[in-house]
Design a protein around this motif. Sequence first.
Motif, PDB file in Angstrom:
ATOM      1  N   ARG A 151       0.829  -1.217   0.000  1.00 27.33           N
ATOM      2  CA  ARG A 151       0.000   0.000   0.000  1.00 27.33           C
ATOM      3  C   ARG A 151       0.859   1.261   0.000  1.00 27.33           C
ATOM      4  O   ARG A 151       0.611   2.197  -0.740  1.00 27.33           O
ATOM      5  N   GLN A 152       1.875   1.261   0.848  1.00 19.91           N
ATOM      6  CA  GLN A 152       2.754   2.427   0.920  1.00 19.91           C
ATOM      7  C   GLN A 152       3.487   2.626  -0.405  1.00 19.91           C
ATOM      8  O   GLN A 152       3.628   3.739  -0.889  1.00 19.91           O
ATOM      9  N   SER A 153       3.909   1.537  -0.997  1.00 17.30           N
ATOM     10  CA  SER A 153       4.598   1.612  -2.285  1.00 17.30           C
ATOM     11  C   SER A 153       3.672   2.152  -3.375  1.00 17.30           C
ATOM     12  O   SER A 153       4.074   2.975  -4.197  1.00 17.30           O
ATOM     13  N   VAL A 154       2.426   1.717  -3.373  1.00 16.24           N
ATOM     14  CA  VAL A 154       1.448   2.204  -4.358  1.00 16.24           C
ATOM     15  C   VAL A 154       1.219   3.705  -4.170  1.00 16.24           C
ATOM     16  O   VAL A 154       1.211   4.471  -5.147  1.00 16.24           O
ATOM     17  N   VAL A 155       1.061   4.139  -2.944  1.00 22.07           N
ATOM     18  CA  VAL A 155       0.836   5.560  -2.675  1.00 22.07           C
ATOM     19  C   VAL A 155       2.055   6.381  -3.107  1.00 22.07           C
ATOM     20  O   VAL A 155       1.920   7.417  -3.768  1.00 22.07           O
ATOM     21  N   ASN A 156       3.239   5.922  -2.766  1.00 20.99           N
ATOM     22  CA  ASN A 156       4.454   6.652  -3.139  1.00 20.99           C
ATOM     23  C   ASN A 156       4.635   6.709  -4.657  1.00 20.99           C
ATOM     24  O   ASN A 156       5.004   7.744  -5.218  1.00 20.99           O
ATOM     25  N   ARG A 157       4.368   5.607  -5.329  1.00 24.07           N
ATOM     26  CA  ARG A 157       4.494   5.584  -6.792  1.00 24.07           C
ATOM     27  C   ARG A 157       3.427   6.459  -7.450  1.00 24.07           C
ATOM     28  O   ARG A 157       3.681   7.099  -8.462  1.00 24.07           O
ATOM     29  N   ALA A 158       2.247   6.496  -6.878  1.00 26.06           N
ATOM     30  CA  ALA A 158       1.197   7.371  -7.405  1.00 26.06           C
ATOM     31  C   ALA A 158       1.609   8.834  -7.251  1.00 26.06           C
ATOM     32  O   ALA A 158       1.416   9.650  -8.161  1.00 26.06           O
ATOM     33  N   ARG A 159       2.194   9.173  -6.121  1.00 21.11           N
ATOM     34  CA  ARG A 159       2.700  10.544  -5.931  1.00 21.11           C
ATOM     35  C   ARG A 159       3.752  10.875  -6.984  1.00 21.11           C
ATOM     36  O   ARG A 159       3.775  11.978  -7.518  1.00 21.11           O
ATOM     37  N   SER A 160       4.609   9.926  -7.232  1.00 18.16           N
ATOM     38  CA  SER A 160       5.651  10.141  -8.237  1.00 18.16           C
ATOM     39  C   SER A 160       5.042  10.383  -9.613  1.00 18.16           C
ATOM     40  O   SER A 160       5.488  11.264 -10.360  1.00 18.16           O
ATOM     41  N   VAL A 161       4.031   9.611  -9.959  1.00 20.93           N
ATOM     42  CA  VAL A 161       3.342   9.794 -11.248  1.00 20.93           C
ATOM     43  C   VAL A 161       2.721  11.185 -11.319  1.00 20.93           C
ATOM     44  O   VAL A 161       2.830  11.875 -12.337  1.00 20.93           O
ATOM     45  N   LEU A 162       2.092  11.615 -10.241  1.00 24.94           N
ATOM     46  CA  LEU A 162       1.454  12.931 -10.224  1.00 24.94           C
ATOM     47  C   LEU A 162       2.486  14.048 -10.329  1.00 24.94           C
ATOM     48  O   LEU A 162       2.266  15.047 -11.021  1.00 24.94           O
ATOM     49  N   ARG A 163       3.632  13.884  -9.663  1.00 25.18           N
ATOM     50  CA  ARG A 163       4.705  14.890  -9.783  1.00 25.18           C
ATOM     51  C   ARG A 163       5.212  14.951 -11.217  1.00 25.18           C
ATOM     52  O   ARG A 163       5.428  16.034 -11.773  1.00 25.18           O
ATOM     53  N   HIS A 164       5.389  13.778 -11.816  1.00 16.14           N
ATOM     54  CA  HIS A 164       5.857  13.729 -13.206  1.00 16.14           C
ATOM     55  C   HIS A 164       4.860  14.406 -14.141  1.00 16.14           C
ATOM     56  O   HIS A 164       5.247  15.170 -15.032  1.00 16.14           O
ATOM     57  N   ARG A 165       3.588  14.138 -13.942  1.00 11.44           N
ATOM     58  CA  ARG A 165       2.555  14.784 -14.770  1.00 11.44           C
ATOM     59  C   ARG A 165       2.617  16.305 -14.635  1.00 11.44           C
ATOM     60  O   ARG A 165       2.475  17.032 -15.610  1.00 11.44           O
ATOM     61  N   ALA A 166       2.792  16.778 -13.409  1.00 11.28           N
ATOM     62  CA  ALA A 166       2.836  18.224 -13.186  1.00 11.28           C
ATOM     63  C   ALA A 166       4.005  18.859 -13.926  1.00 11.28           C
ATOM     64  O   ALA A 166       3.862  19.922 -14.532  1.00 11.28           O
ATOM     65  N   VAL A 167       5.153  18.192 -13.913  1.00 14.84           N
ATOM     66  CA  VAL A 167       6.320  18.721 -14.621  1.00 14.84           C
ATOM     67  C   VAL A 167       6.081  18.701 -16.124  1.00 14.84           C
ATOM     68  O   VAL A 167       6.386  19.669 -16.829  1.00 14.84           O
ATOM     69  N   VAL A 168       5.528  17.623 -16.627  1.00 15.26           N
ATOM     70  CA  VAL A 168       5.253  17.520 -18.064  1.00 15.26           C
ATOM     71  C   VAL A 168       4.263  18.591 -18.495  1.00 15.26           C
ATOM     72  O   VAL A 168       4.452  19.260 -19.510  1.00 15.26           O
ATOM     73  N   GLU A 169       3.199  18.782 -17.727  1.00 10.30           N
ATOM     74  CA  GLU A 169       2.197  19.796 -18.070  1.00 10.30           C
ATOM     75  C   GLU A 169       2.786  21.198 -17.994  1.00 10.30           C
ATOM     76  O   GLU A 169       2.452  22.057 -18.795  1.00 10.30           O
ATOM     77  N   LYS A 170       3.672  21.413 -17.037  1.00 12.89           N
ATOM     78  CA  LYS A 170       4.285  22.729 -16.887  1.00 12.89           C
ATOM     79  C   LYS A 170       5.152  23.078 -18.091  1.00 12.89           C
ATOM     80  O   LYS A 170       5.203  24.223 -18.514  1.00 12.89           O
ATOM     81  N   HIS A 171       5.813  22.083 -18.647  1.00 11.20           N
ATOM     82  CA  HIS A 171       6.741  22.330 -19.744  1.00 11.20           C
ATOM     83  C   HIS A 171       6.192  21.924 -21.104  1.00 11.20           C
ATOM     84  O   HIS A 171       6.920  21.930 -22.090  1.00 11.20           O
ATOM     85  N   ALA A 172       4.917  21.594 -21.152  1.00 13.53           N
ATOM     86  CA  ALA A 172       4.307  21.207 -22.428  1.00 13.53           C
ATOM     87  C   ALA A 172       4.213  22.436 -23.333  1.00 13.53           C
ATOM     88  O   ALA A 172       3.913  23.537 -22.871  1.00 13.53           O
ATOM     89  N   PRO A 173       4.471  22.241 -24.617  1.00 12.11           N
ATOM     90  CA  PRO A 173       4.361  23.393 -25.525  1.00 12.11           C
ATOM     91  C   PRO A 173       2.919  23.857 -25.604  1.00 12.11           C
ATOM     92  O   PRO A 173       1.989  23.055 -25.608  1.00 12.11           O
ATOM     93  N   LYS A 174       2.771  25.150 -25.623  1.00 14.04           N
ATOM     94  CA  LYS A 174       1.435  25.726 -25.718  1.00 14.04           C
ATOM     95  C   LYS A 174       0.933  25.580 -27.147  1.00 14.04           C
ATOM     96  O   LYS A 174       1.682  25.722 -28.098  1.00 14.04           O
ATOM     97  N   GLY A 175      -0.338  25.304 -27.275  1.00 10.50           N
ATOM     98  CA  GLY A 175      -0.937  25.172 -28.600  1.00 10.50           C
ATOM     99  C   GLY A 175      -0.971  26.517 -29.311  1.00 10.50           C
ATOM    100  O   GLY A 175      -1.057  27.573 -28.694  1.00 10.50           O
ATOM    101  N   LEU A 176      -0.886  26.460 -30.595  1.00 13.88           N
ATOM    102  CA  LEU A 176      -0.956  27.680 -31.376  1.00 13.88           C
ATOM    103  C   LEU A 176      -2.380  28.210 -31.372  1.00 13.88           C
ATOM    104  O   LEU A 176      -3.332  27.438 -31.384  1.00 13.88           O
ATOM    105  N   PRO A 177      -2.528  29.518 -31.350  1.00 15.05           N
ATOM    106  CA  PRO A 177      -3.893  30.053 -31.397  1.00 15.05           C
ATOM    107  C   PRO A 177      -4.535  29.718 -32.728  1.00 15.05           C
ATOM    108  O   PRO A 177      -3.844  29.483 -33.725  1.00 15.05           O
ATOM    109  N   ASP A 178      -5.850  29.682 -32.719  1.00 12.97           N
ATOM    110  CA  ASP A 178      -6.569  29.381 -33.949  1.00 12.97           C
ATOM    111  C   ASP A 178      -6.219  30.424 -34.998  1.00 12.97           C
ATOM    112  O   ASP A 178      -6.277  31.629 -34.747  1.00 12.97           O
TER     113      ASP A 178
END
Length: 176
Positions: A74-101
């Motif tokens: 359980r602890q391992s699952v929670v820690n790995r889930a936190r890691s996934v969420l941190r990774h997502r946050a970094v990816v979203e932060k540095h994702a290229p912005k879409g071009l305006p229409d």
Amino acid sequence: MVAGAPAATVAVEWDADQAVTQLYSAHYRPLVRLATLLVRDFATAEEVVQDAFVAMHGAWRRLRDPNKALSYLRQSVVNRARSVLRHRAVVEKHAPKGLPDAPSAEHGALGELERAEVVAALRRLPTRQREAIVLRYYGDLSEAQIADAMGISRGAVKSHTARGIAALRSVLERTT
């Protein structure tokens, strides 16, 4: 860990393969539900749980109390889930912005036609009116700056600008 089995017997008799197999069959689904609630994605939750089981299998001999394997999972699952969420946050932060229409080609063509009409109408104006309008609306200069640039008074700038705008309005209204 296993219902009805004495804890000491389970720890001594089971090797890593047997222990993980038993834990997997008994607790895989609840752990995936837990991970799904944390990462909000079923496929990622399954990966998190699988990784936790693999890590536990590799660390089975180092596990101090094999009877706490479920808590470790359980602890391992929670820690790995936190890691996934941190990774997502970094990816979203540095994702290229879409071009305006982009405007349609038709919009661009119409805009070009309108600009061409305005430029043609500007060319028909007397020199001083054309200069005053271009400096004011295209050069974004103040009346004082235009007066300095053209070497005339501010009142003359106002007069040339007003006459030029009136002439442009008259020409452009006739063409549309």
